[in-house]
Design a protein around this motif. Structure first.
Motif, mmCIF file in Angstrom:
data_model
loop_
_atom_site.group_PDB
_atom_site.id
_atom_site.type_symbol
_atom_site.label_atom_id
_atom_site.label_comp_id
_atom_site.label_asym_id
_atom_site.label_seq_id
_atom_site.Cartn_x
_atom_site.Cartn_y
_atom_site.Cartn_z
ATOM 1 N N ASN A 188 0.841 -1.209 0.000
ATOM 2 C CA ASN A 188 0.000 0.000 0.000
ATOM 3 C C ASN A 188 0.873 1.255 0.000
ATOM 4 O OD1 ASN A 188 -2.062 -1.795 0.128
ATOM 5 N ND2 ASN A 188 -3.032 -0.947 1.967
ATOM 6 N N GLY B 257 0.704 12.335 -9.695
ATOM 7 C CA GLY B 257 0.430 11.276 -8.732
ATOM 8 C C GLY B 257 -0.900 11.493 -8.041
ATOM 9 N N GLY B 258 -1.145 10.664 -7.042
ATOM 10 C CA GLY B 258 -2.396 10.750 -6.292
ATOM 11 C C GLY B 258 -2.502 12.048 -5.506
ATOM 12 N N THR B 259 -1.386 12.512 -4.964
ATOM 13 C CA THR B 259 -1.397 13.736 -4.161
ATOM 14 C C THR B 259 -1.873 14.915 -5.001
ATOM 15 O OG1 THR B 259 0.380 12.906 -2.770
ATOM 16 C CG2 THR B 259 0.080 15.296 -2.812
ATOM 17 N N ASN C 191 -5.577 14.678 -5.858
ATOM 18 C CA ASN C 191 -6.412 15.082 -4.718
ATOM 19 C C ASN C 191 -6.437 16.604 -4.574
ATOM 20 O OD1 ASN C 191 -7.301 12.564 -3.976
ATOM 21 N ND2 ASN C 191 -5.686 12.216 -2.467
ATOM 22 N N HIS D 188 -6.635 10.422 3.540
ATOM 23 C CA HIS D 188 -5.173 10.445 3.424
ATOM 24 C C HIS D 188 -4.683 11.876 3.674
ATOM 25 C CE1 HIS D 188 -1.310 10.374 1.142
ATOM 26 N NE2 HIS D 188 -1.262 9.138 1.614
ATOM 27 N N SER E 175 -2.951 13.755 1.979
ATOM 28 C CA SER E 175 -3.009 14.601 0.780
ATOM 29 C C SER E 175 -4.394 15.237 0.604
ATOM 30 C CB SER E 175 -2.624 13.812 -0.477
ATOM 31 O OG SER E 175 -3.418 12.668 -0.611
ATOM 32 N N MET F 109 -12.812 8.738 0.667
ATOM 33 C CA MET F 109 -11.965 7.770 -0.042
ATOM 34 C C MET F 109 -12.696 6.437 -0.256
ATOM 35 S SD MET F 109 -9.384 7.145 3.158
ATOM 36 C CE MET F 109 -7.937 7.111 2.147
ATOM 37 N N ASN G 16 -6.117 3.519 3.205
ATOM 38 C CA ASN G 16 -4.741 3.033 3.039
ATOM 39 C C ASN G 16 -4.224 2.266 4.248
ATOM 40 O OD1 ASN G 16 -5.168 5.951 3.590
ATOM 41 N ND2 ASN G 16 -3.066 5.837 4.340
ATOM 42 N N ASP H 201 -11.124 9.402 -3.458
ATOM 43 C CA ASP H 201 -9.717 9.043 -3.603
ATOM 44 C C ASP H 201 -9.686 7.522 -3.733
ATOM 45 O OD1 ASP H 201 -7.150 8.195 -3.105
ATOM 46 O OD2 ASP H 201 -6.771 9.570 -1.457
ATOM 47 N N VAL I 40 -7.102 5.787 -4.843
ATOM 48 C CA VAL I 40 -5.697 5.399 -5.012
ATOM 49 C C VAL I 40 -5.448 3.977 -4.487
ATOM 50 C CG1 VAL I 40 -3.365 5.874 -4.129
ATOM 51 C CG2 VAL I 40 -4.739 7.721 -5.095
ATOM 52 N N GLN I 41 -5.988 3.651 -3.325
ATOM 53 C CA GLN I 41 -5.717 2.320 -2.757
ATOM 54 C C GLN I 41 -6.634 1.246 -3.322
ATOM 55 O OE1 GLN I 41 -3.221 1.274 -1.125
ATOM 56 N NE2 GLN I 41 -2.281 3.193 -0.447
ATOM 57 N N SER J 280 -3.531 6.651 -8.694
ATOM 58 C CA SER J 280 -2.067 6.745 -8.687
ATOM 59 C C SER J 280 -1.478 5.506 -9.344
ATOM 60 C CB SER J 280 -1.568 6.873 -7.238
ATOM 61 O OG SER J 280 -0.164 6.902 -7.211
ATOM 62 N N HIS K 86 1.797 4.235 -9.056
ATOM 63 C CA HIS K 86 2.813 3.382 -8.399
ATOM 64 C C HIS K 86 2.244 2.388 -7.405
ATOM 65 C CE1 HIS K 86 3.435 5.449 -4.365
ATOM 66 N NE2 HIS K 86 2.734 6.374 -4.997
ATOM 67 N N LYS K 87 0.923 2.453 -7.168
ATOM 68 C CA LYS K 87 0.302 1.463 -6.270
ATOM 69 C C LYS K 87 -0.135 0.232 -7.052
ATOM 70 C CE LYS K 87 0.073 4.770 -2.990
ATOM 71 N NZ LYS K 87 0.861 4.818 -1.776
HETATM 72 C C1 LIG Z 1 -5.237 6.866 -0.194
HETATM 73 C C2 LIG Z 1 -4.080 7.566 -0.807
HETATM 74 N N1 LIG Z 1 -4.280 8.717 -1.464
HETATM 75 C C3 LIG Z 1 -3.284 9.393 -2.039
HETATM 76 C C4 LIG Z 1 -1.985 8.935 -1.964
HETATM 77 C C5 LIG Z 1 -0.894 9.729 -2.612
HETATM 78 O O1 LIG Z 1 -0.523 9.157 -3.833
HETATM 79 P P1 LIG Z 1 0.900 9.519 -4.504
HETATM 80 O O2 LIG Z 1 1.932 8.804 -3.703
HETATM 81 O O3 LIG Z 1 0.792 9.008 -5.901
HETATM 82 O O4 LIG Z 1 1.034 10.988 -4.455
HETATM 83 C C6 LIG Z 1 -1.719 7.747 -1.278
HETATM 84 C C7 LIG Z 1 -0.327 7.262 -1.144
HETATM 85 O O5 LIG Z 1 0.030 6.624 -0.180
HETATM 86 C C8 LIG Z 1 -2.799 7.042 -0.689
HETATM 87 O O6 LIG Z 1 -2.601 5.926 -0.018
#
Ligand SMILES: Cc1ncc(COP(=O)(O)O)c(C=O)c1O
Length: 367
Positions: free
Chosen positions: A7, A68-70, A73, A92, A94, A139, A143, A168, A170-171, A191, A193-194
């Protein structure tokens, strides 16, 4: 090394690297250029959009690639400026930090309380003072605990008030199957890279009927919403990772769930051990647990000495030594929250690794 922190991030799949390489060298064109080299890059981006759209069932939605996810968001929340914003108490950093930083820009910033499992009950939505056009950000999967939120019920509940929902995801991406269309959200963060794609790649998915405020101004890339020459190789890698995640979803899901079941059976034999959000729908790869009286951080370091990588919570707060705000919001007692360890499994883990982890964990606790 036994890597049990998927994660936090994943290893880029070899097939993803292979797909990316040409776009770092031979196919270096600018996707905005009109000649062939540029058109090749443009069509690679289009294919990536289709691959991601297919994974999340988002026909007609627009996919804005981000760093990325950040960033996805941050971009989502920027669209609530001047409006009311409500975020769940287990978001998260972010989301949480961005919302707090921009507090003055929202008509109001409301926190949606969660129950002891971390879920947002529908009554919690009724406590916010909504106006049409406001935004709720909740979300899809957490995470830390892996809790899966009923986003479809939330969007349905808020629809009559004209509230737009951002999630969100991402996870959740690549770990459970879901449909952007059926969830009914207007915005969704992803995102790369997950899901065994490259780092520094992500996307905000925008519903067909939602108009985004321009985020980065400049050229007319990405619908004019996020200017700047696209990171073609990363986008291609993200697309390939999405394609593989869709093709291998069933296999990956069954495998990690079998491993987690094996792990949880062993964990339950440890006296006093508590599995967080145990009784609710969770990501099949995630288990977060605590052992009263044990420091999660110490345990993490002992495991690291034996070449086992786990996390004490969110990767972003792991180094700060603070108690997980997620567990606090769930009402977990501070001493138990301080002992939290998160194991997040990946497609390449195996039974031997699980058994070795359990042996080392038990020995570390006994010390
Ligand atoms: C739920 C969640 N949102 C956003 C992010 C941020 O994603 P990124 O690392 O691509 O910026 C993460 C990363 O751990 C995450 O777990």
């Amino acid at each position: 090394m036994i890597y049990l922190d998927h994660n936090a991030t994943t290893c880029c799949d070899e097939r993803v690297v292979e797909a990316m390489l040409p776009y770092l060298h031979a196919m270096y064109g600018n996707p905005s250029s009109l000649y062939k080299l540029g058109r090749v890059a443009r069509s690679a981006i289009d294919i990536a959009r289709e691959q991601i759209s297919a994974l999340i069932d988002a026909p007609g939605a627009r996919i804005v690639f981000t760093s990325g996810g950040t960033e996805a968001n941050a971009l989502a929340l920027a669209n609530a400026c001047g409006l009311g914003l409500a975020i769940s108490a287990i978001e998260h950093p972010s989301i949480f930090e961005n919302a707090e930083y921009n507090r003055q820009r929202f008509r109001q910033l409301h926190t949606l309380e969660v129950n002891e499992a971390g879920a947002v009950p529908l009554v919690s939505l009724d406590r916010a003072n909504w106006q049409a056009g406001d935004m709720a950000s909740v979300m899809l999967a957490n995470n830390e605990t892996g809790l899966i939120q009923d986003i479809a019920a939330i969007t349905e509940h808020l629809a009559e008030r004209g509230v737009n929902v951002h999630t969100d995801a991402v996870q959740a991406l690549g770990k459970i199957s879901f449909s952007f269309k059926k969830l009914g959200v207007k915005l969704m963060s992803l995102s790369s890279h997950k899901i065994y794609g490259p780092k520094g790649g992500g996307a905000l998915v925008v519903a067909e009927d939602f108009v985004l405020k321009p985020w980065l101004r400049g050229g007319d890339q990405q619908y004019g919403w996020r200017a700047g020459t696209e990171n073609v190789a990363a986008i291609v890698g993200f697309g390939k990772a999405a394609e593989l995640a869709k093709a291998e979803a069933a296999l990956r899901g069954v495998r990690v769930l079998a491993l987690r079941t094996r792990l949880e059976q062993a964990l339950r034999t440890i006296p006093g051990l508590v599995i967080f959000a145990e009784q609710v729908k969770r990501l099949p790869n995630t288990v977060q647990f605590g052992i009263p009286g044990i420091s999660g951080e110490m345990l993490l370091m002992q495991l690291d000495q034996r070449n086992i990588a786990v996390s004490s919570g969110s990767a972003c707060s792991a180094s700060s030594g603070e108690i997980s705000p997620v567990l606090v919001a769930m009402g977990v007692e501070a001493s138990l929250a301080r002992s939290a360890i998160r194991v997040s499994l990946g497609k390449d883990n195996n039974e031997t690794e699980i058994d070795q982890f359990v042996d080392v964990l038990k020995a570390s606790i006994a010390n």
